[in-house]
Scaffold this active site. Structure first.
Site, PDB file in Angstrom:
ATOM      1  N   ASP A  66      -1.214  -0.701   6.265  1.00 38.12           N
ATOM      2  CA  ASP A  66      -1.309  -0.224   7.651  1.00 38.12           C
ATOM      3  C   ASP A  66      -2.655   0.384   8.005  1.00 38.12           C
ATOM      4  O   ASP A  66      -2.878   0.783   9.138  1.00 38.12           O
ATOM      5  CB  ASP A  66      -0.220   0.817   7.931  1.00 38.12           C
ATOM      6  CG  ASP A  66      -0.533   2.167   7.300  1.00 38.12           C
ATOM      7  OD1 ASP A  66      -1.191   2.191   6.242  1.00 38.12           O
ATOM      8  OD2 ASP A  66      -0.114   3.187   7.868  1.00 38.12           O
ATOM      9  N   ASP A  71       0.870  -1.172   0.000  1.00 33.11           N
ATOM     10  CA  ASP A  71       0.000   0.000   0.000  1.00 33.11           C
ATOM     11  C   ASP A  71       0.910   1.225   0.000  1.00 33.11           C
ATOM     12  O   ASP A  71       2.006   1.194   0.571  1.00 33.11           O
ATOM     13  CB  ASP A  71      -0.880  -0.003   1.249  1.00 33.11           C
ATOM     14  CG  ASP A  71      -1.721   1.254   1.352  1.00 33.11           C
ATOM     15  OD1 ASP A  71      -2.526   1.488   0.450  1.00 33.11           O
ATOM     16  OD2 ASP A  71      -1.539   1.992   2.335  1.00 33.11           O
TER      17      ASP A  71
END
Length: 710
Positions: A601, A409
């Site tokens: 995250d 990501d």
């Protein structure tokens, strides 16, 4: 009324993989038990369900073992779990003259002396094998103690028969005495090694100080047990002291050493308002901390729980071992009987046939099978925690070695996740007015772009207008009403859905843009830039050196995502992805034949982390992201990704090598003993060596350290 829970029991009396299988079977048979796992290395059973603890303990005792509630799962097991040192020394001293004189031609102790020595060893030091073997047989099971008791009793009984019936001759008292002495030595070394395998987890437990200094309302300092602290209490932490709980600094500033918690070698500067975690060391100065979280909900508590859960769980390969262990002892006894019958039919003396059968019983020990997997997992997960890596699911160990694609990501993983406003353009009205509305729409949002807008408005000293009907629009932005005007602050996708074309020019090359709409009019544009996270580019290079490709997944616009990907040498970029679609992208990569690890995250990364073959959550992420990941990195360092893959693969390799040696001892040893090529003494040495070598092999993992291949 009972509720679903997890009970933890400490089990005493287990000696091998067969014991583990027996205890698990007994626990799973208790009404109300959903699942049960037993760890031979930690001697801990964890039971999920709503069965009363008393019923669980009764089931274990009926199976032939002792059980007590484990009040502190992280404390070392009882020191007396194995034979005591004096028992080992006594056994070796008593067996030595029998074995040594046997090696000297013509030298032999009188038969009654041999009988006396062997009887002391057999009945005195060997009592534990009879007792535990009897309890196992009474429960309808077999274990290592049964094999040792049968084998040594056969050698002792044969010698006694020859002594009484024939007045002496070649006796086999040395076999029974030496086997017991050697097995005691092996179990003693095994018990010490087992305690070593749990050293890392106990080191984490020692980070919790027993005492704390509480600051009362009148300003008086009182020393209290750390366990008595409650959220909201104010505590004093002096220089050099460990923090007893998670909290927030109310007064003071210091550099805190968090190395044993996160693997971060450098002290972290903290000041008033900053969060601090229990277990870290206050390096300098006096701090006043307001307690926020205690116990298992704290950072240290959650780390310890995740490590303990990983150590208690079983990887897929252990299922095969469990099935083998369940039938191991009966099969070995059958092989021993067949061996004796075969040799007797072949015409050898009965005593020779019996000794060959004894050798089969003695060498076939399932101890190594039971220790091979949990020992490697205990050492590996403890070592990982020391380096800032939490392995939550042992199945991740098998997956890690197969990974060929790591998808990152973007925001907060490859970048700092702290964007700053670098450019803005008002198409209607003033920039300040547009910025004030945009910052007000973000309200108390903790979204990185919202924080950047509010910081920019604060820097300009702008007063924010009141927002009515504020709401988040997943994957698109935020909306609300200021005065009589409806506003939308969001992405180009959100603007397109509102009928507004995306601007053709860039406010800043490669920047992330947010658009402010008033009704169906575009009135302002904002451009944000985020810094690459230190180590991100190097992590990509490290993965490439391991023949692992890297890819980027982002909800940001394509131009911004590609700019950052180019700086990091990532060619595979998927941008403008809605949170709900990230898992679909992972699925497409897997269908294309890739074994995928996802690194993220945020809350919107949780589905993708769960969809990947291996989920890796970055520190600072939300709990749901960490719960969806097999591996959690305790500090936001991209270089921990290749390190985590390396360590997980090393632990998986150690499990496989341990199981190879555990099976090899039996696959090679049993036929050698059956064909008369191993004496019971040599078989005893091999059996003791099998468990110790498996544990020693697991402990070699402690030499691992993050290596850079690039």
């Amino acid at each position: 009324m009972t509720t679903s829970r997890t009970a933890t029991l400490r089990i005493e009396g287990m000696t091998c993989a067969s014991c583990v299988a027996r205890v698990e079977k007994a626990l799973k048979a208790v009404p109300g038990v959903a699942d049960a796992t037993v760890n031979l290395a930690t001697e801990i059973a964890r039971v999920a369900g709503d069965a009363p603890t008393a019923a669980l303990i009764e089931a274990v005792e009926d199976a032939g073992y002792d059980a007590t509630p484990a009040t502190d799962e992280f404390a070392p097991g009882p020191e007396h779990g194995g034979p005591r040192l004096w028992e080992v020394v006594a056994g070796l001293v008593l067996a030595a003259p029998l074995v040594l004189l046997m090696l000297v031609p013509g030298a032999m102790l009188p038969a009654y002396v041999q009988l006396a020595i062997a009887s002391v060893v057999q009945a005195g030091l060997g009592w534990r094998f009879y007792w535990h073997g009897f309890k196992a047989l009474r429960a309808g099971a077999g274990n290592m103690d049964v094999l040792v008791a049968l084998g040594t009793s056969a050698a002792y009984g044969l010698s006694l028969y020859l002594m009484v019936a024939h007045g002496g001759g070649h006796l086999y008292f040395e076999a029974s005495a030496s086997v017991i002495a050697l097995v005691l030595l092996g179990k003693y070394m095994e018990a010490r090694a087992k305690r070593e395998t749990g050293a890392a987890l106990r080191a984490l437990a020692r980070l919790r100080p027993d005492r704390a200094i509480r600051l009362d309302a009148d300003g008086r300092e009182t020393e209290v047990p750390a366990d008595s602290l409650k959220p909201g209490d104010r505590i004093v932490v002096r220089a050099g002291a460990r923090l007893p709980a998670d909290g927030e600094i109310e007064d003071g500033a210091s550099a805190l050493d968090e190395s044993l918690l996160t693997g971060e070698s450098l002290p972290v500067q903290k000041q008033a308002g900053d969060p601090v975690v229990g277990g870290s060391v206050n390096g300098e100065g006096r701090l006043i901390v307001r307690v926020t979280v205690m116990g298992e909900g704290s950072f240290l508590g959650s780390v310890m729980r995740m490590v303990a859960d990983a150590q208690a769980a079983k990887p897929p390969i252990q299922r095969l071992v469990d099935r083998i262990a369940a039938i191991f002892v009966p099969v070995v006894v059958a092989i021993a009987v067949i061996t004796m019958a075969g040799w007797f039919i072949a015409g050898v003396p009965a005593e020779t046939a019996i000794i060959h059968g004894v050798a089969v019983l003695v060498i076939a020990c399932p101890c190594a099978l039971g220790l091979a997997t949990p020992a490697a997992i205990m050492v590996g997960t403890g070592l990982a925690a020391k380096h800032g890596i939490l392995i939550r699911d042992p199945a991740a160990l098998e997956e890690a070695r197969r990974i060929d694609l790591v998808i990152f990501d973007k925001t907060g993983t490859l970048t700092e996740g702290k964007p700053r406003l670098v450019a803005m353009k008002a198409l209607e009205g003033s920039e300040d007015a547009a910025l004030a509305v945009a910052a007000a729409l973000q309200g108390s949002s903790d979204h990185p772009l919202g924080l950047a807008l509010r910081q920019a408005a604060s820097d300009r000293g702008l007063a924010l207008p009141a927002v009515a009907e504020g709401r988040n629009i997943a994957g698109r932005g935020v909306a609300g009403k200021v005065g009589e005007t409806d506003y939308l602050l969001g992405s180009a996708r959100a603007a397109g859905e509102a009928g507004i074309a995306e601007p053709e020019d860039d406010l800043a090359p490669g920047a992330t843009e947010s658009l402010l709409l008033a009704g169906n009019r575009l009135i302002a544009r904002f451009a944000f830039e985020d810094s690459d996270r230190p180590g991100a580019a190097e992590a990509v290079v490290e993965l490439a050196a391991r023949k692992i490709d890297s890819a980027m997944l982002s909800g940001d616009r394509a131009a911004a995502a590609r700019t950052i990907a180019a700086r990091l040498n990532i060619a595979d970029v998927t941008a403008e992805v809605l949170p709900g679609d990230k898992a679909a992208v992972i699925g497409e990569k897997r269908k294309a034949g890739h074994r995928v690890a996802m690194v993220g995250d945020g809350l919107n990364d949780a589905p993708a982390l769960a969809a990947a073959d291996l989920g890796i959550a970055m520190a600072g992420g939300v709990d749901v992201a960490m719960a969806s990941a097999g591996i959690t990195l305790m500090r936001p360092d991209p270089l921990l990704v290749p390190a985590a893959l390396d360590l997980a693969a090393a632990v998986a390799a150690k499990i496989r090598s341990n199981l190879f040696w555990a099976f090899a001892y039996n696959v090679v040893g049993i036929p050698l003993a059956a064909f008369g090529l191993l004496s019971p003494v040599v078989a005893g040495v091999a059996m003791a060596a099998s468990s110790v070598s498996v544990l020693g092999n697991a402990l070699l993992l402690r030499r691992w350290h993050p290596a850079r291949k690039a």
